[in-house]
Design a protein around this motif. Structure first.
Motif, PDB file in Angstrom:
ATOM      1  N   CYS A  40      29.751  50.909  57.243  1.00 42.80           N
ATOM      2  CA  CYS A  40      31.097  51.453  57.433  1.00 42.80           C
ATOM      3  C   CYS A  40      31.058  52.973  57.275  1.00 42.80           C
ATOM      4  O   CYS A  40      30.630  53.476  56.226  1.00 42.80           O
ATOM      5  CB  CYS A  40      32.063  50.852  56.409  1.00 42.80           C
ATOM      6  SG  CYS A  40      33.712  51.604  56.443  1.00 42.80           S
ATOM      7  N   LEU A  79      30.231  49.436  62.382  1.00 43.64           N
ATOM      8  CA  LEU A  79      31.490  48.716  62.261  1.00 43.64           C
ATOM      9  C   LEU A  79      32.112  48.403  63.615  1.00 43.64           C
ATOM     10  O   LEU A  79      32.564  47.273  63.849  1.00 43.64           O
ATOM     11  CB  LEU A  79      32.475  49.521  61.404  1.00 43.64           C
ATOM     12  CG  LEU A  79      33.867  48.910  61.223  1.00 43.64           C
ATOM     13  CD1 LEU A  79      33.783  47.538  60.569  1.00 43.64           C
ATOM     14  CD2 LEU A  79      34.761  49.843  60.403  1.00 43.64           C
ATOM     15  N   ASP A  80      32.156  49.364  64.528  1.00 42.60           N
ATOM     16  CA  ASP A  80      32.792  49.122  65.820  1.00 42.60           C
ATOM     17  C   ASP A  80      32.040  48.054  66.622  1.00 42.60           C
ATOM     18  O   ASP A  80      32.646  47.219  67.295  1.00 42.60           O
ATOM     19  CB  ASP A  80      32.926  50.419  66.620  1.00 42.60           C
ATOM     20  CG  ASP A  80      31.585  51.128  66.840  1.00 42.60           C
ATOM     21  OD1 ASP A  80      30.583  50.721  66.220  1.00 42.60           O
ATOM     22  OD2 ASP A  80      31.550  52.080  67.636  1.00 42.60           O
ATOM     23  N   GLN A  83      32.899  44.649  65.054  1.00 43.92           N
ATOM     24  CA  GLN A  83      34.243  44.205  65.419  1.00 43.92           C
ATOM     25  C   GLN A  83      34.276  43.650  66.838  1.00 43.92           C
ATOM     26  O   GLN A  83      34.948  42.641  67.112  1.00 43.92           O
ATOM     27  CB  GLN A  83      35.237  45.351  65.260  1.00 43.92           C
ATOM     28  CG  GLN A  83      35.464  45.737  63.804  1.00 43.92           C
ATOM     29  CD  GLN A  83      36.282  47.005  63.645  1.00 43.92           C
ATOM     30  OE1 GLN A  83      36.323  47.864  64.534  1.00 43.92           O
ATOM     31  NE2 GLN A  83      36.942  47.151  62.502  1.00 43.92           N
ATOM     32  N   SER A  84      33.542  44.269  67.726  1.00 45.88           N
ATOM     33  CA  SER A  84      33.440  43.768  69.093  1.00 45.88           C
ATOM     34  C   SER A  84      32.753  42.403  69.123  1.00 45.88           C
ATOM     35  O   SER A  84      33.166  41.490  69.851  1.00 45.88           O
ATOM     36  CB  SER A  84      32.670  44.768  69.957  1.00 45.88           C
ATOM     37  OG  SER A  84      32.488  44.283  71.271  1.00 45.88           O
ATOM     38  N   CYS A  86      32.728  40.171  66.708  1.00 47.54           N
ATOM     39  CA  CYS A  86      33.641  39.177  66.140  1.00 47.54           C
ATOM     40  C   CYS A  86      34.672  38.706  67.166  1.00 47.54           C
ATOM     41  O   CYS A  86      35.006  37.519  67.223  1.00 47.54           O
ATOM     42  CB  CYS A  86      34.345  39.748  64.918  1.00 47.54           C
ATOM     43  SG  CYS A  86      33.253  39.925  63.497  1.00 47.54           S
ATOM     44  N   LYS A  87      35.175  39.613  67.968  1.00 44.26           N
ATOM     45  CA  LYS A  87      36.136  39.235  69.000  1.00 44.26           C
ATOM     46  C   LYS A  87      35.493  38.287  70.009  1.00 44.26           C
ATOM     47  O   LYS A  87      36.108  37.302  70.446  1.00 44.26           O
ATOM     48  CB  LYS A  87      36.666  40.484  69.701  1.00 44.26           C
ATOM     49  CG  LYS A  87      37.577  41.337  68.828  1.00 44.26           C
ATOM     50  CD  LYS A  87      38.019  42.598  69.565  1.00 44.26           C
ATOM     51  CE  LYS A  87      38.885  43.482  68.666  1.00 44.26           C
ATOM     52  NZ  LYS A  87      39.284  44.749  69.348  1.00 44.26           N
ATOM     53  N   CYS A 195      37.134  48.966  56.948  1.00 41.68           N
ATOM     54  CA  CYS A 195      36.297  47.787  57.189  1.00 41.68           C
ATOM     55  C   CYS A 195      36.802  46.541  56.471  1.00 41.68           C
ATOM     56  O   CYS A 195      36.308  45.436  56.714  1.00 41.68           O
ATOM     57  CB  CYS A 195      34.853  48.059  56.784  1.00 41.68           C
ATOM     58  SG  CYS A 195      34.611  48.323  54.999  1.00 41.68           S
TER      59      CYS A 195
END
Length: 251
Positions: A40, A79-80, A83-84, A86-87, A195
């Motif tokens: 993060c 982190l980015d 997150q991608s 996880c989607k 985060c």
């Protein structure tokens, strides 16, 4: 009206040494499918949770295929990018996005048995409790709230594979109940707004705020999967059964 319920921390008894602990819990936890830990930029640090989401093998395989297609390291994913990821997983599996934390296990539980002498309770990891069928039957008969069970996929080392004395079945206690400790809420345990990293209890018993307890007999406080809390009813069942290798400490 005041709620007079007494709560207990359900865990392992005190062991005289690390060797004694290992002998009392001769089971190695295996987690073949898990999300990577992250880096993060706001925290300027790495972190991963110890959460567990028990999904069936078909869904777990789908998650594994997605992870392998990205060829990510086990730790330090930006982190980015996380997150991608996880989607993508949420869309492919219908697992709620809020359950996809860094480091979360997304698989049925697996264990490697190293000894025939497995006790009624086994503690492979803090907050992770596996029990024999006799314990499961006693708890299910009581129709407790906040608890379910999932079968552990067992493997055996060496000669254990053909031993008639080897334990044939263990069940993981899955905790569904929730509460908060006194003076705590989501805001106070959230260490990073970017985060979502949280910080849990350290070095003290989690005193339950009974006004924010969902009434379950088996629960986590502050969404902490490393500490299992039970009610007096559960303690009485376990004491009556004279089961081995557990302890209920009063909070």
């Amino acid at each position: 009206m005041e709620i007079n319920e007494v709560f207990y921390n359900l865990g392992s008894p005190g062991y005289s040494s690390d060797i004694a602990m290992s002998r009392a819990n001769p089971v190695e936890y295996i987690n073949p499918v898990f999300l990577p830990g992250i880096y993060c930029p706001k925290c300027n640090d790495l972190w991963a949770s110890s959460s567990r989401v028990r999904i069936d093998e078909t869904v777990s395989k789908r998650v594994s295929d997605i992870l392998q297609s990205h060829n990510l390291p086990d730790f330090g994913v930006p982190l980015d990018q996380f997150q991608s990821l996880c989607k993508e997983i949420a869309i492919a599996t219908n697992i709620p996005l809020k359950m996809l934390e860094p480091g979360v296990d997304l698989c049925p539980p697996e264990g490697l048995i190293r000894n025939t002498k497995v006790k009624d309770f086994t503690h492979p990891f803090p907050g992770l409790i596996w029990v024999k069928e006799s314990v499961k039957a006693s708890l299910e008969e009581a129709k407790l709230q906040g608890i379910t069970f999932v079968n552990v996929n067992l493997k055996w080392t060496g000669k254990m594979k053909n031993s008639t004395e080897a334990v044939s079945e263990l069940w993981e206690i899955v905790v569904n109940g929730k509460a908060w400790r006194e003076g705590s809420n989501l805001e106070t345990i959230t260490a990073c707004s970017m985060c979502g990293r949280t910080e849990f209890l350290r070095g003290k018993n989690p005193k339950v705020d009974k006004t924010r307890w969902d009434g379950s007999d088996v629960l986590y406080v502050d969404n902490n999967p490393n500490i299992v809390i039970v009610t007096e009813k559960v303690k009485e069942i376990l004491d009556y059964g004279k089961f081995t290798n557990f302890d209920c400490k009063t909070i």
